[in-house]
Scaffold this active site. Structure first.
Site, PDB file in Angstrom:
ATOM      1  N   LYS A  14       0.849  -1.210   0.000  1.00 27.00           N
ATOM      2  CA  LYS A  14       0.000   0.000   0.000  1.00 27.00           C
ATOM      3  C   LYS A  14       0.872   1.243   0.000  1.00 27.00           C
ATOM      4  CE  LYS A  14       1.079   1.096   4.419  1.00 27.00           C
ATOM      5  NZ  LYS A  14       1.786   2.304   4.839  1.00 27.00           N
ATOM      6  N   ASP A 142      -1.900  -2.068   9.984  1.00 28.07           N
ATOM      7  CA  ASP A 142      -2.073  -2.037   8.524  1.00 28.07           C
ATOM      8  C   ASP A 142      -2.634  -3.339   7.952  1.00 28.07           C
ATOM      9  OD1 ASP A 142      -1.106   0.529   8.323  1.00 28.07           O
ATOM     10  OD2 ASP A 142       0.932  -0.079   7.795  1.00 28.07           O
TER      11      ASP A 142
HETATM   12  O1  C5P Z   1       0.592  -1.925  14.307  1.00 28.33           O
HETATM   13  P1  C5P Z   1       2.024  -2.016  13.918  1.00 28.33           P
HETATM   14  O2  C5P Z   1       2.728  -3.129  14.631  1.00 28.33           O
HETATM   15  O3  C5P Z   1       2.238  -2.075  12.432  1.00 28.33           O
HETATM   16  O4  C5P Z   1       2.701  -0.661  14.400  1.00 28.33           O
HETATM   17  C1  C5P Z   1       4.095  -0.559  14.567  1.00 28.33           C
HETATM   18  C2  C5P Z   1       4.407   0.630  15.461  1.00 28.33           C
HETATM   19  O5  C5P Z   1       4.145   1.853  14.735  1.00 28.33           O
HETATM   20  C3  C5P Z   1       3.595   0.753  16.724  1.00 28.33           C
HETATM   21  O6  C5P Z   1       4.143  -0.022  17.747  1.00 28.33           O
HETATM   22  C4  C5P Z   1       3.691   2.236  17.028  1.00 28.33           C
HETATM   23  O7  C5P Z   1       4.928   2.564  17.595  1.00 28.33           O
HETATM   24  C5  C5P Z   1       3.657   2.848  15.624  1.00 28.33           C
HETATM   25  N1  C5P Z   1       2.292   3.222  15.244  1.00 28.33           N
HETATM   26  C6  C5P Z   1       1.697   4.332  15.852  1.00 28.33           C
HETATM   27  N2  C5P Z   1       0.406   4.669  15.545  1.00 28.33           N
HETATM   28  C7  C5P Z   1      -0.281   3.975  14.611  1.00 28.33           C
HETATM   29  C8  C5P Z   1       0.299   2.869  13.935  1.00 28.33           C
HETATM   30  C9  C5P Z   1       1.595   2.521  14.288  1.00 28.33           C
HETATM   31  O8  C5P Z   1       2.315   4.985  16.692  1.00 28.33           O
HETATM   32  N3  C5P Z   1      -1.532   4.333  14.342  1.00 28.33           N
END
Ligand code: C5P
Length: 307
Positions: A14, A142
């Site tokens: 994406k 995501d």
């Molecule tokens: O959800 P995911 O593991 O992909 O997110 C990785 C990191 O990115 C999270 O631990 C956080 O530090 C950051 N993040 C965030 N806010 C979001 C998505 C991701 O701060 N909405």
């Protein structure tokens, strides 16, 4: 009983055509308002039943940095499906990677989404699309979009999706970087900068802003309008952490892209082009500068079974 049946699925990477980042929350995430576009760069996943859970990764790019253990989102996705279905035994997962690793294009999330779909099929298809979306959201912010694909507005952590109206296809050129950027590090860099500036700013940003202009451009299929309205709150942080991307963005725009943007938390740069032939030309122009790039279109469908 372990059988030889192999199930294959694919899921897209994406780009975020706008990404508004709100305040840091107590759960470590940020409230987002983002416009997701699924692009024609796919991860392919193949699963077969096995006694334990294991993973093998190959692909069109250097895959040596991909963790193969329990932390890998694909293994976690397979385990989540097995648990939800009460399946005994495990799965051997093979991933063919094309989406840049730690590149801001949701490659790991696409692996997870394709694994959810493939394992659900492998173990009888008992989980509904909504249940897969719930399991996906637990794996990462995501992952739900990698399941749905298309064009969507993401809010909350980016995982609450609503479909966005769109018309026609858009043509893009992606320039992967030879380095990686960690998503939490880029968010942290943005927070650090905001805290430093707080004294000077009149208003502290708490609500992420939806780009009405970008949504309208997507609805009309108007690449020029989209080029003018694309925006990524994480871009400045990514550029501070990897200053050479400034030159990449400038070069792509100078060579004819309508606009360039850092994809998600970067470092992949996405260039929006007027049409297919200008995208093809831009790939050639990057090649003349010894820069590898990939031509893709948007939107494409989300995770689905193949064969
Ligand atoms: O959800 P995911 O593991 O992909 O997110 C990785 C990191 O990115 C999270 O631990 C956080 O530090 C950051 N993040 C965030 N806010 C979001 C998505 C991701 O701060 N909405």
């Amino acid at each position: 009983m372990v059988t030889d049946r192999v199930v294959r699925a694919k899921a897209p990477g994406k780009i975020n055509v706008f990404l508004g980042v709100g305040a840091l929350r107590s759960d470590g995430y940020h409230d987002l308002a983002t416009g997701f576009l699924a692009v024609s760069l796919f991860e392919t996943v193949e699963v077969r039943a096995a006694d334990t859970f294991s993973l093998e990764v190959s692909g069109s790019l250097d895959v040596s940095t991909v963790p193969l253990g329990e932390t890998n989102l694909a293994i976690r996705a397979a385990r989540a499906v097995a648990e939800a279905l009460g399946a005994s035994g495990g799965a051997h997962i093979r991933i063919d990677k094309n989406v840049p690793i730690a590149g801001g294009m949701g490659g790991g999330s696409a692996d997870a989404a394709a694994t959810l779909v493939a394992c659900n099929e492998l173990w009888g298809g008992g989980l509904s699309r909504d249940r897969l979306l719930e399991l996906g959201a637990e794996l990462g912010a995501d992952v739900p979009f990698a399941l749905t694909g298309g064009v969507a507005l993401g809010t909350d952590r980016g995982d609450k999706l609503s479909p966005a109206l769109h018309r026609g296809s858009m043509h893009w050129v992606l320039v992967p970087s030879d380095g990686e950027l960690s998503t939490p590090v880029v968010f942290h860099e943005l927070d650090k900068h905001r805290w430093k500036q707080q004294g000077e700013l009149e208003r502290v940003v708490t609500q992420p802003i939806v780009s009405v202009g970008a949504l309208q451009a997507l609805r009309h299929g108007d690449a020029r309008m989209l080029a003018e309205t694309m925006h990524n709150d994480l871009q400045a942080a990514a550029l501070r952490l990897m200053p050479r991307l400034v030159g990449t963005l400038e070069l792509g725009e100078r060579m004819g892209a309508l606009a360039g943007i850092v994809s998600g938390s970067g470092p992949t740069c996405a260039f929006l082009c007027e049409d297919e032939s200008s995208a093809r030309q831009l790939v050639e122009d990057f090649a003349d500068q010894s820069i590898a790039s990939v031509q893709v279109t948007s939107p494409v469908a989300g995770a689905r079974l193949i064969d």
